[in-house]
Every structure is written in structure tokens, then in C-alpha cells.
Design an enzyme around this catalytic site. Structure first.
Site, PDB file in Angstrom:
ATOM      1  N   CYS A 260       0.898  -1.162   0.000  1.00  0.00           N
ATOM      2  CA  CYS A 260       0.000   0.000   0.000  1.00  0.00           C
ATOM      3  C   CYS A 260       0.928   1.200   0.000  1.00  0.00           C
ATOM      4  O   CYS A 260       1.113   1.864   1.018  1.00  0.00           O
ATOM      5  CB  CYS A 260      -0.887  -0.009   1.233  1.00  0.00           C
ATOM      6  SG  CYS A 260      -2.168  -1.268   1.173  1.00  0.00           S
ATOM      7  N   ALA A 261       1.532   1.477  -1.143  1.00  0.00           N
ATOM      8  CA  ALA A 261       2.751   2.285  -1.158  1.00  0.00           C
ATOM      9  C   ALA A 261       2.528   3.789  -1.254  1.00  0.00           C
ATOM     10  O   ALA A 261       3.337   4.562  -0.747  1.00  0.00           O
ATOM     11  CB  ALA A 261       3.621   1.838  -2.318  1.00  0.00           C
ATOM     12  N   GLY A 265       6.201   7.631   1.113  1.00  0.00           N
ATOM     13  CA  GLY A 265       7.191   8.012   2.133  1.00  0.00           C
ATOM     14  C   GLY A 265       7.993   6.808   2.607  1.00  0.00           C
ATOM     15  O   GLY A 265       9.229   6.860   2.698  1.00  0.00           O
ATOM     16  N   ASP A 281       0.042  -0.145  -5.357  1.00  0.00           N
ATOM     17  CA  ASP A 281      -1.082   0.557  -4.740  1.00  0.00           C
ATOM     18  C   ASP A 281      -2.267   0.456  -5.697  1.00  0.00           C
ATOM     19  O   ASP A 281      -2.083   0.364  -6.909  1.00  0.00           O
ATOM     20  CB  ASP A 281      -0.742   2.038  -4.495  1.00  0.00           C
ATOM     21  CG  ASP A 281      -1.635   2.673  -3.439  1.00  0.00           C
ATOM     22  OD1 ASP A 281      -1.178   2.856  -2.293  1.00  0.00           O
ATOM     23  OD2 ASP A 281      -2.807   2.982  -3.760  1.00  0.00           O
ATOM     24  N   CYS A 376      -1.872   3.932  10.904  1.00  0.00           N
ATOM     25  CA  CYS A 376      -1.781   5.187  11.664  1.00  0.00           C
ATOM     26  C   CYS A 376      -3.112   5.417  12.377  1.00  0.00           C
ATOM     27  O   CYS A 376      -3.690   6.501  12.301  1.00  0.00           O
ATOM     28  CB  CYS A 376      -1.416   6.356  10.756  1.00  0.00           C
ATOM     29  SG  CYS A 376      -2.504   6.547   9.337  1.00  0.00           S
TER      30      CYS A 376
HETATM   31  C1  LIG Z   1      -1.908   4.542   4.634  1.00  0.00           C
HETATM   32  S1  LIG Z   1      -1.900   4.812   2.915  1.00  0.00           S
HETATM   33  C2  LIG Z   1      -0.270   4.364   2.469  1.00  0.00           C
HETATM   34  C3  LIG Z   1       0.772   5.431   2.764  1.00  0.00           C
HETATM   35  C4  LIG Z   1       2.154   5.076   2.224  1.00  0.00           C
HETATM   36  N1  LIG Z   1       2.592   3.772   2.666  1.00  0.00           N
HETATM   37  C5  LIG Z   1       3.195   6.091   2.609  1.00  0.00           C
HETATM   38  O1  LIG Z   1       3.958   5.861   3.561  1.00  0.00           O
HETATM   39  O2  LIG Z   1       3.274   7.125   1.940  1.00  0.00           O
HETATM   40  C6  LIG Z   1      -2.817   3.459   2.341  1.00  0.00           C
HETATM   41  C7  LIG Z   1      -2.781   3.218   0.839  1.00  0.00           C
HETATM   42  O3  LIG Z   1      -3.417   1.974   0.585  1.00  0.00           O
HETATM   43  C8  LIG Z   1      -3.972   2.051  -0.707  1.00  0.00           C
HETATM   44  N2  LIG Z   1      -4.944   0.915  -0.803  1.00  0.00           N
HETATM   45  C9  LIG Z   1      -6.170   0.821  -0.260  1.00  0.00           C
HETATM   46  N3  LIG Z   1      -6.700  -0.401  -0.498  1.00  0.00           N
HETATM   47  C10 LIG Z   1      -5.762  -1.085  -1.197  1.00  0.00           C
HETATM   48  C11 LIG Z   1      -5.705  -2.407  -1.746  1.00  0.00           C
HETATM   49  N4  LIG Z   1      -6.723  -3.236  -1.606  1.00  0.00           N
HETATM   50  N5  LIG Z   1      -4.597  -2.766  -2.414  1.00  0.00           N
HETATM   51  C12 LIG Z   1      -3.556  -1.891  -2.563  1.00  0.00           C
HETATM   52  N6  LIG Z   1      -3.564  -0.649  -2.088  1.00  0.00           N
HETATM   53  C13 LIG Z   1      -4.644  -0.250  -1.401  1.00  0.00           C
HETATM   54  C14 LIG Z   1      -4.546   3.426  -0.795  1.00  0.00           C
HETATM   55  O4  LIG Z   1      -4.685   3.833  -2.140  1.00  0.00           O
HETATM   56  C15 LIG Z   1      -3.485   4.235  -0.036  1.00  0.00           C
HETATM   57  O5  LIG Z   1      -2.576   4.801  -0.938  1.00  0.00           O
END
Ligand SMILES: C[S@@+](CC[C@H](N)C(=O)[O-])C[C@H]1O[C@@H](n2cnc3c(N)ncnc32)[C@H](O)[C@@H]1O
Length: 445
Positions: A260-261, A265, A281, A376
């Protein structure tokens, strides 16, 4: 409503204090629009930033409007306590908004009272519907200026259901600590590329180096103009958000997938450590930001757009990071709107998604490899409960206990199980950090 000391405070947004007297009624109106959009629900604040009445403002006015709306959101309960003591009956929302915006200026941002009061009265005068209340606006604001705000409670700034949850999970003292942390505007944290000395970045940006190497600065304004931004020497990342990648400990040449990139960051940390990184993602839009971040930092990465559960690729990896979508209640310092936008049903809905994603992540871990799960969120259902259930479902995984000292985490964050429960009320001597739950599980070889 006086502030309780919680370590060094970042300087206020300069525009908010020094130039507030020159900033006009339009910026105050915009602050009210932003505040109400944030109160309406998830995504409200982001979409309001593109409204014409906001986007057409000159830069300093827009920054001021945002700062005022954020201050009002952080202290909404206290502001309403002060207002309700002076109002015999509740006025229309438009009037309450004018009053909230004015008190956020005088009581939080230290805007000169004459500027906050006169613009509030002008705002009330502009609209025939609010005009009849202009004397009330004047009287209430002058009354607060004359008599002081009176006693208020930090807990009043939290929605009732959230306060009840945190009281049940963290106890009365824990709730108070979180409520006090939620009143404060945090400093800006930067993760620095391993080849660069954080002390040099800290000196250039008048900041401090925190345990773990994050640079914390009280600077405000457009970060694109700060030294080192263009060169990609650092990126913005809360001190707590930098800990999961450290716990995963990617080695040079290892294969790592970040499931979930975006916006990247943590992926940047993994790539900067020399690992061969795949960033996945489901959101193509958010991945565009990841691309831009990697270009600036000059680091290589493979990017995949797909839901993690449906990724048609049979590779397994030395290390897997799952920074799962969550309620984000731990980020209230930077995003005070999350506490208003999150609804009780969101916790269970997101816990279901996290359960599915954890199982998908487990399948990507090579025997002998490792998995770091983080959110978070301050809610147990998204953290501890997930990992307890995951370890029951997956006999091949064992918790690898975290070492807070080696990771630059507050020692009190360590749970008896060896996980990290970071709270915004920890590290008060440095000014706090975001709330996170982080656990590492190693797969038996
Ligand atoms: C908490 S954020 C990630 C923040 C990132 N790791 C960073 O440090 O910048 C969660 C991410 O999960 C993605 N997401 C949600 N459901 C998902 C899925 N089923 N598969 C992959 N990505 C997913 C969202 O698009 C979002 O970008």
C-alpha cells in the site's frame, strides 16, 4: 484556554500573526468555508481547497484561511464552550461560523483582536441573512476579549464517541494526554536520505535531529523552496511514520514489496536503503505522487497499479510492508479533520479490509522472510486485534519483537507482545509524534 506546556512549540504561521491585520474579509470567509467542509465528512476539506473562493485567493490569504480553519478544528469544542456561555440561544450556523473563526484567530493564532473582531462584524454585515446578528457578533467577541475565555476542557475538542473509545482503551489519563496533544499544531518532520548527514539538514532548516534520525523543524511555508528539496535530500514524513521501514530493516539487494505504497514516504526509505523495491497501490492517482517523489530523490522503483489481493504475479519477497488503509485517527495532529470525518462504522469496515490485506501480504513473504504491518490508527481493532487474529490464522509467522531504542521510538511504545503502540501523547519533550501501531512478523524458514 491557556496552553499547557508540551515541549517546544513550532512558531505560528507567520501570516496568521503578523500580517493578519492586513488580510481581509475574503480570507476569513474562506476559513469558514474550509471549516464547514471539514465538518461535513471525509474528503470535505480536500475538495473545498479547490473551490473558487479558496483557490482564487492570493497565496498568503489562502495560507491564513487554512491556518485559521485548522486552529478552529483543533479547538472546536473549547471555542463552542466559550460561545455557549455567552449565547442565550444557538444562532444560525453562519453566525456560529463567523464567531468560531474569530475566536480561533484571537485565542489560538494570537491575531490582534481589532482585526479579528472588525472582520467578523463586516462578514456578518455582508449578507442580509446574517446582518441582524452583527451587534451580537460584536458583543460576544468584545465580551470574550474583555473577560477572557474562562475555563475550557481539552477533551471537549474530541467527538464524544472517540473520547469514549480512547477512555476505554487508554484510561482517563491516556485520554487526557491525547486530548492535549490534539490541541497542538505539530512541527514538520523530514526523513533524510542515508547518504546525507541529518545534522546538516537540521542546521540549514533551524531544526533538531530526533532519535532515529528524523529532522524536526518549526519552519513554515512552501517546502519546495527549502534547501535540499529540489535535490531530493529529504522528504516530509512524520517521525512515527519513519519507524515501520526501520523495523522491516531492508538490506541492500534484498527484494521488498510495499503493498500500500502511495504516496511513497515509506517506499522511499526502503529504496534509499538499497533494496530492490516494488511499490504497489490500487490508486493510480496516488501513485503519480509516488513517481514524482522518486524522480526527485533519484531512486529506482518498480511501480504496480493493482489491489494487493488481486495482483496477478506469483513472486514472493524477502520483506513485505503493509501500511494498510485505516481510519487514520492517529494523525489528528496534522489532520484534525480526521476526527470529524471518521464515523463509528468505519472502524469495523476498515478492519475487514485490513484482515484481507494481511492474508494477501502473508502469501508474498518468502520462507525466512519478514512482514511489517502498520496503521496510523489509535483503534485496537485495526492494530493489536488484527495481529492477534493473524497469528492465530498463520502458524508459520512469529512476532519479531521491536527494539524501541534501535528504532528511535519512545520506549513506552513497546507492548508486552513486542509490538509498538505509538501515541501522539508520547515524546512530549520533543513535541509528540503521530499515533501508529506497528508489528513485525517473521516467517519460519
Ligand atoms: C496509509 S496509505 C499508504 C501510505 C504510504 N505507505 C506512505 O507511507 O506514503 C494506504 C494506501 O493503501 C492504498 N490501498 C487501499 N486499499 C488497497 C488495496 N486493496 N490494495 C492496494 N492498495 C490499497 C490506498 O490507495 C493508499 O494509498
Amino acid at each position: 484556554m491557556a496552553d499547557k506546556a508540551r515541549g517546544p512549540r513550532p512558531p505560528r504561521v507567520e501570516a496568521a500573526r503578523d500580517e493578519a491585520a492586513d488580510i481581509g474579509v475574503e480570507a476569513r470567509l474562506a476559513a469558514g468555508v474550509l471549516l464547514n467542509a471539514a465538518l461535513e465528512g471525509r474528503g470535505g476539506l480536500d475538495s473545498a481547497l479547490s473551490f473558487r473562493e479558496i483557490s482564487s485567493l492570493p497565496g498568503p490569504d489562502r495560507a491564513f484561511a487554512r491556518a485559521v480553519a485548522m486552529a478552529a478544528l483543533r479547538r472546536l469544542g473549547e471555542i463552542d464552550q466559550i460561545l455557549d456561555r455567552r449565547l442565550q440561544k444557538s444562532p444560525p450556523l453562519a453566525i456560529r461560523t463567523i464567531l468560531r473563526i474569530a475566536l480561533a484567530q484571537t485565542l489560538v493564532l494570537e491575531t490582534p483582536a481589532f482585526a479579528a473582531v472588525s472582520t467578523a462584524v463586516k462578514l456578518a454585515e455582508r449578507d442580509p441573512k446574517t446582518r441582524p446578528y452583527k451587534n451580537l457578533v460584536n458583543a460576544v467577541l468584545r465580551g470574550v476579549g474583555r473577560d477572557g475565555p474562562g475555563l475550557t476542557t481539552a477533551e471537549s475538542n474530541l467527538p464524544d464517541w472517540i473520547a469514549a473509545r480512547w477512555r476505554a482503551t487508554y484510561g482517563e489519563a491516556g485520554l487526557t494526554g491525547l486530548a492535549l496533544a490534539a490541541r497542538e499544531e505539530p512541527a514538520t518532520d523530514l526523513s533524510v536520505k542515508p547518504a546525507i548527514d541529518p545534522a546538516i539538514v537540521a542546521e540549514a532548516l533551524e531544526g533538531e535531529v530526533l532519535p532515529g534520525g528524523t529532522v524536526r523543524t518549526g519552519r513554515r511555508g512552501d517546502i519546495a523552496g527549502w534547501p535540499g528539496f529540489e535535490a531530493g535530500d529529504w522528504w516530509v514524513q512524520d517521525a512515527a511514520a519513519a519507524i515501520p521501514a526501520r523495523l522491516l530493516a531492508p538490506g541492500a539487494g534484498e527484494t521488498v514489496v510495499d503493498l500500500c505504497a502511495a504516496p511513497g514516504g515509506k517506499t522511499l526509505q526502503l529504496a534509499a536503503a538499497g533494496a530492490e523495491v516494488t511499490a504497489l497501490d490500487r490508486s493510480e492517482t496516488r501513485l503519480k505522487r509516488l513517481h514524482a517523489n522518486f524522480e526527485r530523490a533519484g531512486l529506482p522503483v518498480e511501480v504496480v497499479v493493482s489491489p494487493a489481493e488481486d495482483w496477478e504475479d506469483d513472486r514472493t519477497f524477502d520483506a513485505v510492508l503493509l501500511d494498510a488503509p485505516c481510519t487514520a485517527t492517529g494523525t489528528f495532529r496534522r489532520n484534525p479533520e480526521v476526527l470529524r470525518a471518521t464515523k463509528p462504522a468505519d472502524v469495523a469496515k476498515l478492519a475487514d479490509v485490513q484482515h484481507r490485506l494481511l492474508d494477501a501480504a502473508a502469501e508474498r513473504v518468502k520462507p525466512g522472510g519478514r512482514l511489517v504491518y502498520c496503521v496510523c490508527s489509535l483503534e485496537r481493532e485495526e492494530g493489536e486485534t488484527q495481529i492477534i487474529a493473524f497469528l492465530r490464522r498463520n502458524a508459520a509467522f512469529r512476532t519479531a519483537p521491536a527494539d524501541p531504542a534501535a528504532l528511535g521510538a519512545p520506549p513506552e511504545a513497546l507492548t508486552p507482545e513486542g509490538w509498538l503502540r505509538l501515541l501522539p501523547s508520547q515524546w512530549t519533550e520533543h513535541g509528540g509524534l503521530d499515533g501508529f501501531f506497528i508489528a513485525r512478523m517473521d516467517r519460519i524458514a
